[in-house]
Design a protein around this motif. Sequence first.
Motif, PDB file in Angstrom:
ATOM      1  N   ILE A  47       0.830  -1.201   0.000  1.00  0.00           N
ATOM      2  CA  ILE A  47       0.000   0.000   0.000  1.00  0.00           C
ATOM      3  C   ILE A  47       0.867   1.254   0.000  1.00  0.00           C
ATOM      4  O   ILE A  47       0.632   2.205  -0.753  1.00  0.00           O
ATOM      5  CB  ILE A  47      -0.944   0.011   1.213  1.00  0.00           C
ATOM      6  CG1 ILE A  47      -2.134  -0.911   0.956  1.00  0.00           C
ATOM      7  CG2 ILE A  47      -1.455   1.412   1.499  1.00  0.00           C
ATOM      8  CD1 ILE A  47      -3.180  -0.858   2.028  1.00  0.00           C
ATOM      9  N   ALA A 157      -6.857   2.234   2.438  1.00  0.00           N
ATOM     10  CA  ALA A 157      -5.425   2.480   2.545  1.00  0.00           C
ATOM     11  C   ALA A 157      -5.085   3.237   3.821  1.00  0.00           C
ATOM     12  O   ALA A 157      -4.104   2.925   4.507  1.00  0.00           O
ATOM     13  CB  ALA A 157      -4.935   3.254   1.327  1.00  0.00           C
ATOM     14  N   GLY A 302      -3.166   0.903  -3.030  1.00  0.00           N
ATOM     15  CA  GLY A 302      -2.189   1.972  -2.863  1.00  0.00           C
ATOM     16  C   GLY A 302      -2.053   2.826  -4.111  1.00  0.00           C
ATOM     17  O   GLY A 302      -1.944   4.059  -4.028  1.00  0.00           O
TER      18      GLY A 302
END
Length: 342
Positions: A47, A157, A302
Motif C-alpha cells: 500500500i 489504505a 495503494g
Amino acid sequence: MLISRQAKSLVPGLLLSGLVAAGALMLERIEVRLSGRAWLEALVLAILIGAVVRTCCGASRRAAPGIHFAAKTLLELAVALMGAAVSFKTLSSVGAPLVLAIVATVVLAIATSFLIGRAMGLPVKMATLVACGNAICGNSAIAAVAPVIAAEDEDVATAIAFTAVLGVAVVIALPILAHALGFAPAAGGALAGLTVYAVPQVLAAAAPLGRVAVQLGTLVKLVRVLMLGPVVTVLSIVMARENQRTDLARPGLSPAHLLPPFILGFLALAGLNSAGLLPSGLTARAHEVSLGLTILAMAALGLGVDLRDLRAAGPRVVFVVTASLAVLTLMAVAMVKIVNIV
C-alpha cells in the motif's frame, strides 16, 4: 473479441500492481534479514509503495481498469480463499469461558471503536473499517470487510496504514505491559492474543514471555480471527438491508441475495476444512494464494491513493485508532482477569 479486449485492458494495471507487490515482498525479506522479523509486512508495504508511486507519478488511464480489477475482484477472491485456512474446531479446544471472553472482547471492541469513530466525525464506512481492523486482525480484517461495505480505496489504505503503525508499537509494548501487570506467561499470552493484530505479531509479542505465552497467545488469536466470518456475514446482511432494502422474511429469498459470492465461498471452504474434507496440502496452497492475491490487491489500493489527499483525514484517524486500541487493551486486561488465566 469483446472479452479479449477487456482482458487486454487489464494488463497494464495488473503489471503495475504486480511490480509494486514484488517490491513489497522484496523489502519484507530485507527486513527479515536485517532484523530477524518483518516489522512492516508486505501487505502494508504494498500500500505504501503504491501510494508513493501514485503520488509522485500521478494516475494512468491505461492502468486504471487493471488496478480496479485487482483492488476489487482479486481481493474478493483472496477473502474467499481465506476460508480454507479456518477451522471451527479451534473453538472447542480453548474452553467455553475463554471463547466467550474472546467473543465479548471482539463485539465490545467493534461497537466501542465504531462509536469513537463516529463521535470524531469519521464516515460510517471508515469507522467500520477501523473498528473491525482494531477488534479482529488488523490489515486482514480491513481487507476482508472493505469489499463487503463497498469502502473507498482511500479509506482502506488510510485505515491499514495507521493500523499497521500502531500494530508495530503494540508488539514492542505488550511484553512490558504484561510484566508491569504481573501477568504469568499464560495470562500474558492471552493478552497478546486478544490485542495484537496479526498472528506473526502475536508470536513476536509473546516470545519474550516464554513458550506457554506463545502457544496460548496463538490459540487465542486464531479464535479471534474466526470472528471475521460472523462479523463479515452480519455486515453483508446489514448492507443488503440498507442498500437494497431486503426483507429477510420475504419468501423465495436465497442466501446469495444477502451474502456476496465471495463470502459464501469463504463460509463453504471454512466448513469443508472444519469437517476435514480439505487435504492439508490444498489448505496450505489456498492460504499462500490468498496471501499473494491480498498483497496484489493492496498494491492496487495503494496505486489508487494520492497521499496528498490523506492529510485532512490523518489526525482524526490516528486519534480514533489509538483510542480504540487503548480501549481494546483495557478490555483484554479485564477479560484475562475475569477468566482468571494463570
